[in-house]
Scaffold this motif. Structure first.
Motif, PDB file in Angstrom:
ATOM      1  N   SER A  10       0.835  -1.195   0.000  1.00 30.36           N
ATOM      2  CA  SER A  10       0.000   0.000   0.000  1.00 30.36           C
ATOM      3  C   SER A  10       0.874   1.251   0.000  1.00 30.36           C
ATOM      4  O   SER A  10       1.707   1.419   0.886  1.00 30.36           O
ATOM      5  CB  SER A  10      -0.918   0.029   1.221  1.00 30.36           C
ATOM      6  N   PRO A  11       0.661   2.152  -0.954  1.00 27.44           N
ATOM      7  CA  PRO A  11       1.466   3.365  -0.987  1.00 27.44           C
ATOM      8  C   PRO A  11       0.952   4.472  -0.057  1.00 27.44           C
ATOM      9  O   PRO A  11       1.560   5.528   0.026  1.00 27.44           O
ATOM     10  CB  PRO A  11       1.361   3.805  -2.447  1.00 27.44           C
ATOM     11  N   GLN A  74      -6.072  -1.708  -3.389  1.00 20.76           N
ATOM     12  CA  GLN A  74      -6.124  -1.579  -4.845  1.00 20.76           C
ATOM     13  C   GLN A  74      -6.569  -2.894  -5.492  1.00 20.76           C
ATOM     14  O   GLN A  74      -6.642  -3.004  -6.696  1.00 20.76           O
ATOM     15  CB  GLN A  74      -4.777  -1.136  -5.396  1.00 20.76           C
ATOM     16  N   ASP A  75      -6.898  -3.872  -4.669  1.00 22.33           N
ATOM     17  CA  ASP A  75      -7.273  -5.210  -5.129  1.00 22.33           C
ATOM     18  C   ASP A  75      -8.780  -5.255  -5.411  1.00 22.33           C
ATOM     19  O   ASP A  75      -9.593  -5.212  -4.492  1.00 22.33           O
ATOM     20  CB  ASP A  75      -6.883  -6.218  -4.041  1.00 22.33           C
ATOM     21  N   GLY A 124       1.160  -1.433 -16.785  1.00 20.97           N
ATOM     22  CA  GLY A 124       0.939  -1.517 -15.347  1.00 20.97           C
ATOM     23  C   GLY A 124       0.489  -0.153 -14.837  1.00 20.97           C
ATOM     24  O   GLY A 124       0.386   0.807 -15.608  1.00 20.97           O
ATOM     25  N   PRO A 125       0.242  -0.065 -13.550  1.00 17.23           N
ATOM     26  CA  PRO A 125      -0.165   1.226 -13.003  1.00 17.23           C
ATOM     27  C   PRO A 125       0.998   2.213 -13.058  1.00 17.23           C
ATOM     28  O   PRO A 125       2.163   1.831 -12.964  1.00 17.23           O
ATOM     29  CB  PRO A 125      -0.551   0.907 -11.556  1.00 17.23           C
ATOM     30  N   LYS A 126       0.664   3.492 -13.241  1.00 16.54           N
ATOM     31  CA  LYS A 126       1.730   4.498 -13.247  1.00 16.54           C
ATOM     32  C   LYS A 126       2.267   4.674 -11.829  1.00 16.54           C
ATOM     33  O   LYS A 126       1.592   4.315 -10.850  1.00 16.54           O
ATOM     34  CB  LYS A 126       1.219   5.822 -13.811  1.00 16.54           C
ATOM     35  N   ALA A 127       3.459   5.197 -11.727  1.00 17.07           N
ATOM     36  CA  ALA A 127       4.101   5.393 -10.429  1.00 17.07           C
ATOM     37  C   ALA A 127       3.250   6.309  -9.553  1.00 17.07           C
ATOM     38  O   ALA A 127       2.660   7.279 -10.034  1.00 17.07           O
ATOM     39  CB  ALA A 127       5.489   5.982 -10.617  1.00 17.07           C
ATOM     40  N   PHE A 128       3.176   5.973  -8.275  1.00 18.15           N
ATOM     41  CA  PHE A 128       2.389   6.745  -7.311  1.00 18.15           C
ATOM     42  C   PHE A 128       3.244   7.922  -6.835  1.00 18.15           C
ATOM     43  O   PHE A 128       4.338   7.725  -6.312  1.00 18.15           O
ATOM     44  CB  PHE A 128       1.997   5.834  -6.142  1.00 18.15           C
ATOM     45  N   GLN A 131       2.009  13.920  -5.212  1.00 15.60           N
ATOM     46  CA  GLN A 131       0.742  14.584  -5.531  1.00 15.60           C
ATOM     47  C   GLN A 131      -0.429  13.610  -5.382  1.00 15.60           C
ATOM     48  O   GLN A 131      -1.489  13.980  -4.885  1.00 15.60           O
ATOM     49  CB  GLN A 131       0.790  15.156  -6.941  1.00 15.60           C
ATOM     50  N   ASP A 132      -0.235  12.362  -5.787  1.00 17.85           N
ATOM     51  CA  ASP A 132      -1.272  11.335  -5.618  1.00 17.85           C
ATOM     52  C   ASP A 132      -1.567  11.122  -4.135  1.00 17.85           C
ATOM     53  O   ASP A 132      -2.716  10.981  -3.731  1.00 17.85           O
ATOM     54  CB  ASP A 132      -0.835  10.005  -6.241  1.00 17.85           C
ATOM     55  N   ARG A 133      -0.533  11.106  -3.311  1.00 19.46           N
ATOM     56  CA  ARG A 133      -0.704  10.932  -1.860  1.00 19.46           C
ATOM     57  C   ARG A 133      -1.509  12.076  -1.262  1.00 19.46           C
ATOM     58  O   ARG A 133      -2.410  11.858  -0.449  1.00 19.46           O
ATOM     59  CB  ARG A 133       0.653  10.853  -1.165  1.00 19.46           C
TER      60      ARG A 133
END
Length: 151
Positions: A10-11, A74-75, A124-128, A131-133
């Motif tokens: 989890s990020p 995210q699952d 795959g998913p883009k890097a977290f 700003q996403d956080r």
């Protein structure tokens, strides 16, 4: 109301812990023993360690949750099971999973897996990012405030 994190990978663990502290909500992190820590955390934070295995954390989360809990994962598979138990469930981007859309997400996941098995490359998913956080934390803070006002 507890905030329960699907902890393996989890990020947003730190952001959820901060939210728990700010709103005086219990936080539970369910993670494999591979991620064991002896770091001392505040009393509102609980770790539940599970054996190694692809779905061990998911099964434990399903066993633990109550209707008032919020799960962060995210699952998509876990999200669908959480929805069936009546709890709320959120992606790491702050988006809430809904019964109306979970089947579409599961279908996309299945089709992606089929393509990969057939040798096709998928993104795959883009890097977290930071700003996403921040976006996740802001969205969740607004939702928590709304929920607490309703009580």
């Amino acid at each position: 109301m507890r905030l329960i994190i699907d902890g393996d990978g989890s990020p947003v663990k730190n952001e959820v812990i901060e939210l728990g502290q700010n709103y005086q909500l219990p936080v539970v992190i369910v993670t494999s023993v591979d991620h064991y820590t002896d770091k001392i955390y505040p009393d509102f934070l609980t770790f539940i360690y599970v054996d190694k295995g692809a779905d061990a954390a998911d099964y434990r989360i399903i066993k633990e949750i109550e209707v008032a809990d919020w799960v962060i994962t995210q699952d998509y598979g876990l999200a669908s099971l959480v929805l069936e138990k009546g709890a709320r469930v959120f992606h790491h981007n702050g988006q809430e999973y809904r019964k109306e859309t979970i089947d579409m997400l599961l279908t996309q996941r299945y089709l992606g897996a089929q393509m990969r098995r057939a040798g096709k490359k998928t993104k795959g998913p883009k890097a977290f990012t930071q700003q996403d956080r921040l976006r996740f934390k802001k969205v969740m803070a607004n939702l928590i405030e709304k929920e607490l006002k309703l009580k």
